[in-house]
Design a protein around this motif. Structure first.
Motif, PDB file in Angstrom:
ATOM      1  N   ALA A 283       4.842   7.632  18.254  1.00 55.08           N
ATOM      2  CA  ALA A 283       4.313   8.816  17.044  1.00 55.08           C
ATOM      3  C   ALA A 283       4.990   9.725  16.656  1.00 55.08           C
ATOM      4  CB  ALA A 283       3.915   9.880  18.553  1.00 55.08           C
ATOM      5  N   VAL A 284       6.117   8.712  17.283  1.00 55.34           N
ATOM      6  CA  VAL A 284       7.345   9.114  16.314  1.00 55.34           C
ATOM      7  C   VAL A 284       8.152   8.800  15.162  1.00 55.34           C
ATOM      8  CG1 VAL A 284      10.319   9.206  16.188  1.00 55.34           C
ATOM      9  CG2 VAL A 284       8.564   9.277  18.860  1.00 55.34           C
ATOM     10  N   LEU A 285       7.511   7.370  14.639  1.00 59.18           N
ATOM     11  CA  LEU A 285       7.318   6.686  12.888  1.00 59.18           C
ATOM     12  C   LEU A 285       7.354   7.381  12.096  1.00 59.18           C
ATOM     13  CD1 LEU A 285       6.443   3.366  14.161  1.00 59.18           C
ATOM     14  CD2 LEU A 285       9.215   4.669  14.042  1.00 59.18           C
ATOM     15  N   PRO A 286       7.408   7.286  11.356  1.00 57.36           N
ATOM     16  CA  PRO A 286       6.896   7.757  10.157  1.00 57.36           C
ATOM     17  C   PRO A 286       5.472   8.027   9.865  1.00 57.36           C
ATOM     18  CG  PRO A 286       8.598   6.678   9.379  1.00 57.36           C
ATOM     19  CD  PRO A 286       8.786   6.390  11.050  1.00 57.36           C
ATOM     20  N   LYS A 287       4.282   8.324   8.789  1.00 60.09           N
ATOM     21  CA  LYS A 287       3.026   7.821   8.659  1.00 60.09           C
ATOM     22  C   LYS A 287       3.431   7.460   7.205  1.00 60.09           C
ATOM     23  CE  LYS A 287       0.954   9.350  12.317  1.00 60.09           C
ATOM     24  NZ  LYS A 287       1.923   9.322  13.639  1.00 60.09           N
ATOM     25  N   PRO A 288       2.566   6.543   7.382  1.00 63.24           N
ATOM     26  CA  PRO A 288       2.390   6.567   5.464  1.00 63.24           C
ATOM     27  C   PRO A 288       1.415   6.754   5.464  1.00 63.24           C
ATOM     28  CG  PRO A 288       1.425   4.127   6.914  1.00 63.24           C
ATOM     29  CD  PRO A 288       1.673   5.409   8.069  1.00 63.24           C
ATOM     30  N   PHE A 289       1.133   6.897   3.423  1.00 60.79           N
ATOM     31  CA  PHE A 289      -0.230   7.816   3.021  1.00 60.79           C
ATOM     32  C   PHE A 289      -1.189   7.150   3.459  1.00 60.79           C
ATOM     33  CE2 PHE A 289       2.588   6.546  -0.666  1.00 60.79           C
ATOM     34  CZ  PHE A 289       3.026   8.129  -1.005  1.00 60.79           C
ATOM     35  N   SER A 290      -2.390   8.223   3.908  1.00 57.75           N
ATOM     36  CA  SER A 290      -3.566   8.204   4.631  1.00 57.75           C
ATOM     37  C   SER A 290      -4.408   6.825   3.669  1.00 57.75           C
ATOM     38  CB  SER A 290      -4.194   9.625   4.496  1.00 57.75           C
ATOM     39  OG  SER A 290      -4.837   9.763   3.304  1.00 57.75           O
ATOM     40  N   SER A 291      -5.470   6.360   4.454  1.00 59.26           N
ATOM     41  CA  SER A 291      -6.196   5.719   4.283  1.00 59.26           C
ATOM     42  C   SER A 291      -7.219   6.254   2.643  1.00 59.26           C
ATOM     43  CB  SER A 291      -6.836   5.074   5.081  1.00 59.26           C
ATOM     44  OG  SER A 291      -7.864   4.190   4.703  1.00 59.26           O
ATOM     45  N   ARG A 292      -7.741   7.463   3.173  1.00 56.25           N
ATOM     46  CA  ARG A 292      -8.017   8.150   1.883  1.00 56.25           C
ATOM     47  C   ARG A 292      -6.974   7.968   0.953  1.00 56.25           C
ATOM     48  NH1 ARG A 292     -12.028  13.155   2.879  1.00 56.25           N
ATOM     49  NH2 ARG A 292     -12.491  13.581   0.726  1.00 56.25           N
ATOM     50  N   ARG A 293      -6.322   8.112   0.357  1.00 54.73           N
ATOM     51  CA  ARG A 293      -5.743   9.210  -0.353  1.00 54.73           C
ATOM     52  C   ARG A 293      -5.452   7.167  -1.377  1.00 54.73           C
ATOM     53  NH1 ARG A 293      -0.269  11.700  -0.078  1.00 54.73           N
ATOM     54  NH2 ARG A 293      -1.768  13.520   0.948  1.00 54.73           N
ATOM     55  N   GLN A 294      -5.575   6.480  -0.056  1.00 52.43           N
ATOM     56  CA  GLN A 294      -5.344   5.083  -1.170  1.00 52.43           C
ATOM     57  C   GLN A 294      -6.262   4.561  -1.501  1.00 52.43           C
ATOM     58  OE1 GLN A 294      -3.264   3.059   1.961  1.00 52.43           O
ATOM     59  NE2 GLN A 294      -1.180   3.053   1.356  1.00 52.43           N
ATOM     60  N   ARG A 295      -7.317   4.864  -1.151  1.00 50.61           N
ATOM     61  CA  ARG A 295      -9.069   4.318  -1.529  1.00 50.61           C
ATOM     62  C   ARG A 295      -9.090   4.905  -2.679  1.00 50.61           C
ATOM     63  NH1 ARG A 295     -13.238   6.537   2.498  1.00 50.61           N
ATOM     64  NH2 ARG A 295     -11.624   5.040   3.989  1.00 50.61           N
ATOM     65  N   ILE A 296      -8.786   6.690  -2.624  1.00 54.22           N
ATOM     66  CA  ILE A 296      -9.260   7.524  -3.850  1.00 54.22           C
ATOM     67  C   ILE A 296      -8.194   6.982  -4.462  1.00 54.22           C
ATOM     68  CG2 ILE A 296      -9.185   9.878  -5.219  1.00 54.22           C
ATOM     69  CD1 ILE A 296     -10.185  10.417  -2.369  1.00 54.22           C
ATOM     70  N   LEU A 297      -6.567   6.367  -4.689  1.00 52.67           N
ATOM     71  CA  LEU A 297      -5.612   6.112  -5.481  1.00 52.67           C
ATOM     72  C   LEU A 297      -6.100   4.889  -6.292  1.00 52.67           C
ATOM     73  CD1 LEU A 297      -4.011   6.238  -7.217  1.00 52.67           C
ATOM     74  CD2 LEU A 297      -1.987   5.213  -5.375  1.00 52.67           C
TER      75      LEU A 297
END
Length: 117
Positions: free
Chosen positions: A16-30
């Motif tokens: 949980a401490v690790l930073p989260k990458p871009f969300s899957s939804r944002r990548q899908r839309i991009l």
């Protein structure tokens, strides 16, 4: 010399401490928008709707014509259904657009730079 190894398994709190990458939804839309805008821009650049009565539409097609048509159809299909690929759309969009760009570049279409861009 002795080598020892241990398997370390982090717990849920360590993950949980690790930073989260871009969300899957944002990548899908991009990825989907990249394919959609590229295909739409190439369609407008070529202005193909103005040459439907051109004799080039009748008769035998060359291999490069078939590859161009296949590339355009794949790009259109990606523009409509590309959102279903999820995060893989980010990788698929450049591949789909490059598949359309190569025949258009070899045949000298005005939309070739748009496909590459």
């Amino acid at each position: 010399m002795t080598v020892t190894c241990a398997v370390v398994r982090p717990g849920a709190d360590a993950w949980a401490v690790l930073p989260k990458p871009f969300s899957s939804r944002r990548q899908r839309i991009l990825g989907w928008l990249t394919g959609l805008l590229g295909t739409g821009s190439a369609f407008v650049t070529d202005r193909g709707w103005e040459s439907l009565d051109d004799p080039g539409w009748f008769g035998a097609f060359r291999f490069i014509d078939m590859m161009g048509i296949a590339g355009v159809l794949l790009a259109v299909a990606f523009s409509v259904f590309g959102w279903m690929l999820g995060r893989k759309a980010v990788v698929a969009a450049p591949l789909v657009l490059a598949f359309a760009a190569v025949p258009h570049t070899l045949d000298g279409y005005a939309s070739a730079p748009v496909w590459w861009l």
